[in-house]
Design an enzyme around this catalytic site. Structure first.
Site, PDB file in Angstrom:
ATOM      1  N   LYS A  54     -12.867 -58.824  -3.080  1.00 53.03           N
ATOM      2  CA  LYS A  54     -11.743 -59.839  -3.198  1.00 53.03           C
ATOM      3  C   LYS A  54     -11.297 -59.904  -1.695  1.00 53.03           C
ATOM      4  O   LYS A  54     -10.851 -60.870  -0.984  1.00 53.03           O
ATOM      5  CB  LYS A  54     -10.659 -59.883  -4.070  1.00 53.03           C
ATOM      6  N   GLN A  98      -4.493 -56.974 -10.200  1.00 54.12           N
ATOM      7  CA  GLN A  98      -5.543 -56.475 -10.764  1.00 54.12           C
ATOM      8  C   GLN A  98      -5.579 -56.011 -12.003  1.00 54.12           C
ATOM      9  O   GLN A  98      -4.829 -55.013 -12.282  1.00 54.12           O
ATOM     10  CB  GLN A  98      -6.411 -55.598 -10.143  1.00 54.12           C
ATOM     11  N   ASP A 124      -3.886 -66.140  -9.973  1.00 54.67           N
ATOM     12  CA  ASP A 124      -4.876 -65.896 -11.043  1.00 54.67           C
ATOM     13  C   ASP A 124      -4.483 -66.770 -12.371  1.00 54.67           C
ATOM     14  O   ASP A 124      -5.632 -66.897 -13.269  1.00 54.67           O
ATOM     15  CB  ASP A 124      -4.428 -64.436 -11.377  1.00 54.67           C
TER      16      ASP A 124
HETATM   17  N1  GUN Z   1      -9.931 -58.325 -14.119  1.00 52.18           N
HETATM   18  C1  GUN Z   1     -10.859 -58.946 -14.451  1.00 52.18           C
HETATM   19  N2  GUN Z   1     -10.846 -60.389 -13.692  1.00 52.18           N
HETATM   20  C2  GUN Z   1      -9.701 -60.499 -13.515  1.00 52.18           C
HETATM   21  C3  GUN Z   1      -9.340 -61.548 -12.670  1.00 52.18           C
HETATM   22  O1  GUN Z   1      -9.680 -62.733 -12.654  1.00 52.18           O
HETATM   23  N3  GUN Z   1      -8.185 -61.256 -12.092  1.00 52.18           N
HETATM   24  C4  GUN Z   1      -7.440 -60.382 -12.330  1.00 52.18           C
HETATM   25  N4  GUN Z   1      -6.159 -60.163 -11.584  1.00 52.18           N
HETATM   26  N5  GUN Z   1      -7.797 -59.237 -13.050  1.00 52.18           N
HETATM   27  C5  GUN Z   1      -8.896 -59.400 -13.167  1.00 52.18           C
END
Ligand code: GUN
Length: 311
Positions: A54, A98, A124
């Site tokens: 990311k 995350q 998100d």
């Molecule tokens: N963990 C697995 N997928 C995601 C996501 O799309 N966003 C976040 N913040 N954590 C995750």
């Protein structure tokens, strides 16, 4: 039949190329790039890989990316403190914490964190405000993985309206928003989960089958209607030789990858499904890159909306 491979990397690249001019225009008018704050807590190896990807994508997109890393010993208050600072910051347009947070923080920790993220910065789409707006099919920041799946279907020319869609998994992050997004596109949607009976035969009614359960290769050809589109959201690393040997015959691609590297990435869908499905996302290279591309899109959307709201 061998399923058409739905190339998530290619679709993600196209989305990111569309985002790039928007980032340049925002930077020129706002005098700063769109900013994304990423909060990473603890040592989960998969989370570290996701976050690294990311960060790289954000920097390649020309954004300001700020990683706030906390140790596994951090408290919930520590995380809430970081989120509070990012909420108050003028240069952070998006905030991503995350998931999963370390188990020691308690079962309700993620909810407590998503509750306090400013909904305008919630790239998100996990905050209750954005989830509520999604339920009502109103404008909002939408969860990246299911939004990416919709983009993939659209850009691959796969119809959604009128189709029977089955989603396996009812998580807040993927299963539930995926079901809502398919419903809002006029699919007839069934959500399955660990207590669903006759799972395989139910899934075999689907024109579009989305697997988001986190169990390696659980979806086998008997789950799949011939010609169906199968979307594999799973990302499971196998490092046990006996498990790999039970799933994949000698000479198969996954087995060879395991023998070379000592571990292998697999989805929730067994690769043999390619013999039954009409279209299938690979793992890796399917849904994963789309999640990141949609995060870029959401961050730009949040940045534009924040600046517009102040004008
Ligand atoms: N963990 C697995 N997928 C995601 C996501 O799309 N966003 C976040 N913040 N954590 C995750």
């Amino acid at each position: 039949m061998t399923a058409r491979v739905l190339d998530g990397n290619a679709v993600a690249r196209a989305i990111r190329e569309e985002v790039a001019p928007g980032v340049a225009a925002f930077t020129a008018t706002a005098g700063r790039p769109p900013g994304l704050g990423i909060v990473l807590v603890g040592d989960d190896p998969a989370s570290h890989v996701y976050v690294r990807n990311k960060i790289r994508a954000g920097m390649e997109a020309g954004m300001f990316v700020d990683l706030q890393q906390l140790p596994a010993t951090a408290t919930l208050d520590d995380v809430l403190g970081v989120v509070g600072r990012l909420n108050a910051s003028d240069v952070h347009d998006g905030i991503l914490v995350q998931s999963p947070l370390p188990g020691a923080m308690g079962r309700e920790a993620e909810r407590a964190v998503f509750d306090v993220i400013d909904p305008a910065k919630d790239v998100d789409g996990f905050s209750p405000g954005n989830v509520g707006l999604l339920v009502q099919k109103r404008d909002c920041l939408k969860a990246c993985t299911p939004a990416g799946v919709i983009e993939l279907l659209d850009r691959s020319g796969i119809a959604i309206a009128g189709q029977r869609a089955v989603v396996i998994g009812r998580s807040d992050i993927v299963g539930k928003p995926m079901a809502l997004m398919l419903l809002h596109r006029d699919a007839t949607v069934t959500v399955c989960h660990s207590r669903t009976t006759s799972l395989a035969s139910l899934c075999a009614e689907a024109d579009i089958l989305v697997a988001a359960i986190g169990r390696a290769c659980m979806v086998t050809p008997d789950f799949v209607k011939p010609g169906a589109t199968v979307i594999d959201v799973g990302m499971n690393r196998l490092d046990d030789a006996a498990t790999v040997a039970a799933l994949f015959p000698a000479g198969s691609k996954k087995r060879e990858q395991f023998e070379k590297a000592g571990s292998v990435l697999v989805g929730d869908v067994h690769p043999d499904v390619a013999g039954t499905a009409g279209a299938l996302t690979p793992v890796p290279g399917g849904v994963g890159p789309l999640t990141i591309a949609m995060l870029m899109k959401n961050t730009l959307q949040a940045a534009i909306a924040r600046v517009a709201a102040r004008a």
